[in-house]
Design a protein around this motif. Structure first.
Motif, short mmCIF file in Angstrom:
data_model
loop_
_atom_site.label_atom_id
_atom_site.label_comp_id
_atom_site.label_asym_id
_atom_site.label_seq_id
_atom_site.Cartn_x
_atom_site.Cartn_y
_atom_site.Cartn_z
N MET A 136 -19.68 9.39 3.06
CA MET A 136 -18.49 9.70 1.78
C MET A 136 -18.48 9.06 1.28
SD MET A 136 -16.71 12.49 3.72
CE MET A 136 -15.84 13.98 1.83
N ASN A 137 -19.25 7.81 1.49
CA ASN A 137 -19.04 6.21 0.57
C ASN A 137 -19.18 6.72 -1.08
OD1 ASN A 137 -21.21 6.07 2.24
ND2 ASN A 137 -22.16 4.48 0.52
N ARG A 138 -18.33 6.28 -1.98
CA ARG A 138 -18.50 6.72 -3.24
C ARG A 138 -17.89 7.59 -3.75
NH1 ARG A 138 -21.69 1.98 -2.01
NH2 ARG A 138 -23.92 3.93 -2.52
N ALA A 139 -17.95 8.53 -3.25
CA ALA A 139 -17.99 10.13 -3.39
C ALA A 139 -16.60 10.51 -3.98
CB ALA A 139 -17.84 11.15 -2.00
N ASN A 140 -16.61 11.32 -4.59
CA ASN A 140 -15.18 12.29 -5.72
C ASN A 140 -14.67 13.01 -5.30
OD1 ASN A 140 -14.07 12.29 -7.88
ND2 ASN A 140 -15.42 12.27 -9.39
N LEU A 141 -13.77 13.18 -4.97
CA LEU A 141 -12.99 14.02 -4.45
C LEU A 141 -11.71 14.73 -4.87
CD1 LEU A 141 -13.89 12.57 -0.82
CD2 LEU A 141 -14.30 14.98 -1.17
N ILE A 142 -11.70 13.58 -5.91
CA ILE A 142 -9.81 13.57 -6.99
C ILE A 142 -9.28 15.25 -6.66
CG2 ILE A 142 -9.05 13.66 -9.57
CD1 ILE A 142 -11.57 11.53 -9.44
N ASN A 143 -8.37 15.39 -6.33
CA ASN A 143 -7.86 16.70 -6.13
C ASN A 143 -8.45 17.19 -5.70
OD1 ASN A 143 -6.14 16.06 -7.93
ND2 ASN A 143 -7.05 16.50 -9.68
N ALA A 144 -9.41 17.31 -4.62
CA ALA A 144 -10.16 17.78 -3.84
C ALA A 144 -8.74 18.46 -2.82
CB ALA A 144 -10.35 17.47 -2.91
N VAL A 145 -8.82 19.24 -1.87
CA VAL A 145 -8.20 20.07 -0.85
C VAL A 145 -9.25 19.72 0.47
CG1 VAL A 145 -7.23 21.89 0.34
CG2 VAL A 145 -7.07 21.88 -2.24
N LEU A 146 -8.25 18.59 1.39
CA LEU A 146 -8.78 18.89 2.99
C LEU A 146 -8.19 19.15 3.76
CD1 LEU A 146 -10.52 15.64 1.19
CD2 LEU A 146 -12.01 16.53 2.55
N SER A 147 -7.28 19.66 3.38
CA SER A 147 -6.09 20.22 4.65
C SER A 147 -6.34 20.62 6.05
CB SER A 147 -5.48 21.29 3.97
OG SER A 147 -5.53 22.37 3.73
N GLY A 148 -5.86 20.14 7.26
CA GLY A 148 -7.17 20.23 8.58
C GLY A 148 -8.38 20.31 8.60
N ALA A 149 -9.01 18.70 8.08
CA ALA A 149 -10.11 19.05 7.76
C ALA A 149 -10.07 17.42 8.80
CB ALA A 149 -10.96 18.18 6.62
N ILE A 150 -11.75 17.73 9.21
CA ILE A 150 -12.28 17.05 10.72
C ILE A 150 -12.81 16.06 10.51
CG2 ILE A 150 -12.63 16.63 13.42
CD1 ILE A 150 -12.55 19.37 13.37
N LEU A 151 -12.58 14.78 10.01
CA LEU A 151 -13.14 13.47 9.60
C LEU A 151 -13.49 11.83 10.34
CD1 LEU A 151 -10.72 14.15 6.20
CD2 LEU A 151 -13.36 13.58 5.60
N GLU A 152 -13.40 12.80 11.44
CA GLU A 152 -13.44 12.02 12.83
C GLU A 152 -14.96 10.74 12.14
OE1 GLU A 152 -12.82 12.86 16.41
OE2 GLU A 152 -11.29 14.12 15.83
N GLY A 153 -14.24 9.21 12.33
CA GLY A 153 -15.72 8.69 12.52
C GLY A 153 -16.03 8.41 10.90
N ALA A 154 -15.97 9.54 10.07
CA ALA A 154 -16.21 9.36 8.37
C ALA A 154 -16.44 7.99 7.33
CB ALA A 154 -16.29 10.28 7.90
N ASN A 155 -17.62 8.01 6.31
CA ASN A 155 -17.68 6.79 5.87
C ASN A 155 -16.80 7.38 4.63
OD1 ASN A 155 -17.84 4.54 4.70
ND2 ASN A 155 -19.58 3.92 5.82
N LEU A 156 -15.71 6.67 4.47
CA LEU A 156 -15.44 7.47 2.53
C LEU A 156 -14.82 5.46 2.17
CD1 LEU A 156 -13.01 9.21 4.28
CD2 LEU A 156 -14.21 9.81 1.87
N THR A 157 -15.91 4.55 2.58
CA THR A 157 -15.90 3.03 1.38
C THR A 157 -15.69 3.81 -0.16
OG1 THR A 157 -16.97 2.28 3.77
CG2 THR A 157 -17.01 1.20 1.61
N ASN A 158 -14.71 3.00 -0.60
CA ASN A 158 -14.73 3.09 -1.75
C ASN A 158 -15.17 4.90 -2.49
OD1 ASN A 158 -15.11 0.20 -2.48
ND2 ASN A 158 -17.19 0.10 -1.54
#
Length: 278
Positions: A136-158
């Motif tokens: 998920m690098n360089r993804a735009n998640l402004i004001n997104a809802v991720l409550s209770g989401a499972i992001l184990e090992g996800a790549n959110l670089t930048n």
């Protein structure tokens, strides 16, 4: 082309259907695995329960569509999926790189190992979604809802997550180096062993988070709420915690070399040497 003609030709083993106009079409429960609909207009289409395993929907218009379907390993690169309903959809292994998913509904969706690099997920609802090992690098998640989401090992670089809601999300061993997390809600989240070097977490809520062994050096944490957070063996070297709330936080064996704690609230915090701050 209407739905009946599409299904008839598909049943005759035809798979190439480029740039079709299928606006508002109803394809509920159909099997269109491996179909090529690149560049087609499926806006406001209803594909509830459909099988689109391995389908090519690159640059397709799926705006406002109902996509509660099996889209595993589908090609959705550059697709317009804004405002679409993908709740509980299977998107495991799919590519949504640079896709437009603004305001989309992805509650409970399976996006494990899906490529969301540079995707626009602004204001998307991903509550309870599975994003295990998802790029998920360089993804735009402004004001997104991720409550209770499972992001184990996800790549959110930048990635940009300003104002996002990640309450009680699981980010174990996630990579968030350079991510923008201003005013994000991470209360009760699990960030154990996550890599967050060079992040901007100014004004974020990290109360009661599990940040055991997190790497968060060289980060901005001005005014962050870390009340009751577990920072056991966390790496906080060179980070700025000016005005941070650390009441009751656990900092045992944390690396706080050159950490800026100016005006931080430390009442009841257990410091790196095991002493309780008074």
């Amino acid at each position: 082309m209407n739905a009946d003609e599409l299904l008839e030709r598909y049943a005759a083993n035809e798979r190439e259907f480029l740039d079709l106009n299928l606006h508002g079409v109803s394809l509920i429960g159909v099997d269109l695995s491996e179909i090529n609909l690149r560049g087609s207009d499926l806006s406001e289409a209803n594909l509830t329960g459909a099988s689109l395993v391995g389908a090519n929907l690159r640059e397709a218009n799926l705006k406002g569509a109902i996509l509660r379907a099996n889209l595993s390993e589908a090609n959705l690169i550059g697709a317009n999926i804004a405002g679409a309903d993908l709740s509980a959809a299977n998107l495991s292994g799919a590519s949504l790189r640079t896709a437009q998913l603004e305001d989309s509904k992805l509650m409970g969706a399976n996006l494990s190992e899906a490529n969301l690099s540079e995707a626009n997920l602004r204001r998307a609802n991903l509550s309870g979604a599975k994003l295990i090992d998802a790029p998920m690098n360089r993804a735009n998640l402004i004001n997104a809802v991720l409550s209770g989401a499972i992001l184990e090992g996800a790549n959110l670089t930048n990635a940009i997550l300003s104002g996002a809601n990640l309450e009680k999300a699981k980010l174990i061993q996630a990579i968030l180096n350079g991510a923008v997390l201003e005013r994000v809600n991470l209360s009760g989240a699990d960030l154990s062993r996550a890599k967050m070097i060079g992040c901007n977490l100014a004004g974020a809520d990290l109360s009661s988070t599990n940040m055991r062994s997190v790497s968060i050096s060289w980060s901005t944490l001005r005014g962050v709420n870390l009340q009751g957070a577990n920072l056991y063996r966390a790496k906080l070297a060179w980070s700025n915690l000016t005005g941070a709330i650390l009441r009751g936080a656990i900092l045992i064996d944390a690396n706080m070399n050159r950490t800026n704690l100016k005006n931080a609230e430390l009442d009841g915090a257990i410091m790196p040497d095991g002493r309780t701050f008074e």
